[in-house]
Design a protein around this motif. Sequence first.
Motif, short mmCIF file in Angstrom:
data_model
loop_
_atom_site.label_atom_id
_atom_site.label_comp_id
_atom_site.label_asym_id
_atom_site.label_seq_id
_atom_site.Cartn_x
_atom_site.Cartn_y
_atom_site.Cartn_z
N ALA A 56 0.81 -1.22 0.00
CA ALA A 56 0.00 0.00 0.00
C ALA A 56 0.85 1.27 0.00
N ASP A 57 1.90 1.30 0.79
CA ASP A 57 2.75 2.49 0.89
C ASP A 57 3.57 2.61 -0.41
N PRO A 58 3.39 3.70 -1.17
CA PRO A 58 4.08 3.82 -2.46
C PRO A 58 5.60 3.78 -2.36
N ARG A 59 6.16 4.26 -1.25
CA ARG A 59 7.63 4.21 -1.10
C ARG A 59 8.10 2.76 -1.02
N LEU A 60 7.35 1.95 -0.28
CA LEU A 60 7.72 0.54 -0.14
C LEU A 60 7.35 -0.25 -1.39
N GLU A 61 6.28 0.17 -2.05
CA GLU A 61 5.90 -0.48 -3.31
C GLU A 61 6.99 -0.27 -4.36
N ALA A 62 7.62 0.91 -4.37
CA ALA A 62 8.71 1.17 -5.30
C ALA A 62 9.89 0.23 -5.03
N ILE A 63 10.16 -0.03 -3.76
CA ILE A 63 11.23 -0.95 -3.40
C ILE A 63 10.87 -2.37 -3.84
N ARG A 64 9.63 -2.78 -3.57
CA ARG A 64 9.18 -4.12 -3.97
C ARG A 64 9.24 -4.27 -5.49
#
Length: 188
Positions: free
Chosen positions: A73-81
């Motif tokens: 859900a968190d776009p910052r973490l989604e970018a990492i994923r």
Amino acid sequence: MRLTFGSNPLINGIGCILGVVLLPAFIILKLIMMPFEKGAHRSPTYVARYIRDFIDNTSGEWDWDDFISIPVADPRLEAIRAAACDVSLPCGDEELAELEVLFEEAQRLAQQNRAALIAMLSRAIAGGVIDRNELDETFPHPRSLEKIERAAWSALSQWIDDADIRDHGERYRKFRLEQLVGHRERLE
């Protein structure tokens, strides 16, 4: 007469027809709803742990597949994923170095969250003003915080929401202030 599974061809036929009719409807509904799905709420520590386990070769057989298959859900973490999804397998030194950078980024986000919470708690305890917009802008995805951090975020949220009660009730103000102090101590 007692019916058991498979004993009545009429019931079996109706069940098959319902399955054939309902399955496409379910698939269509799922496809329509997919753009509205927000992704899983995962913390930076969770994301970092998955990456570290893969780098160290300590993850389970399907852990990496689970990690790269479920949006966050968190776009910052989604970018990492998403960046982790781009790493080609099997991993050589270059791919492991890319994953190490992603691990460090997730760790940095975890440290930023913790530091921001401690700073806000300290400011509230010292009598400073924190408003709802600041809290929401700093933590747009509070469900993606660690459990201990979510508890501190919740206490800050209550502190903001209860300003009118706090201003009129010294006992209540003291109670809420002690909660904030306790949360800060647990985070430090």
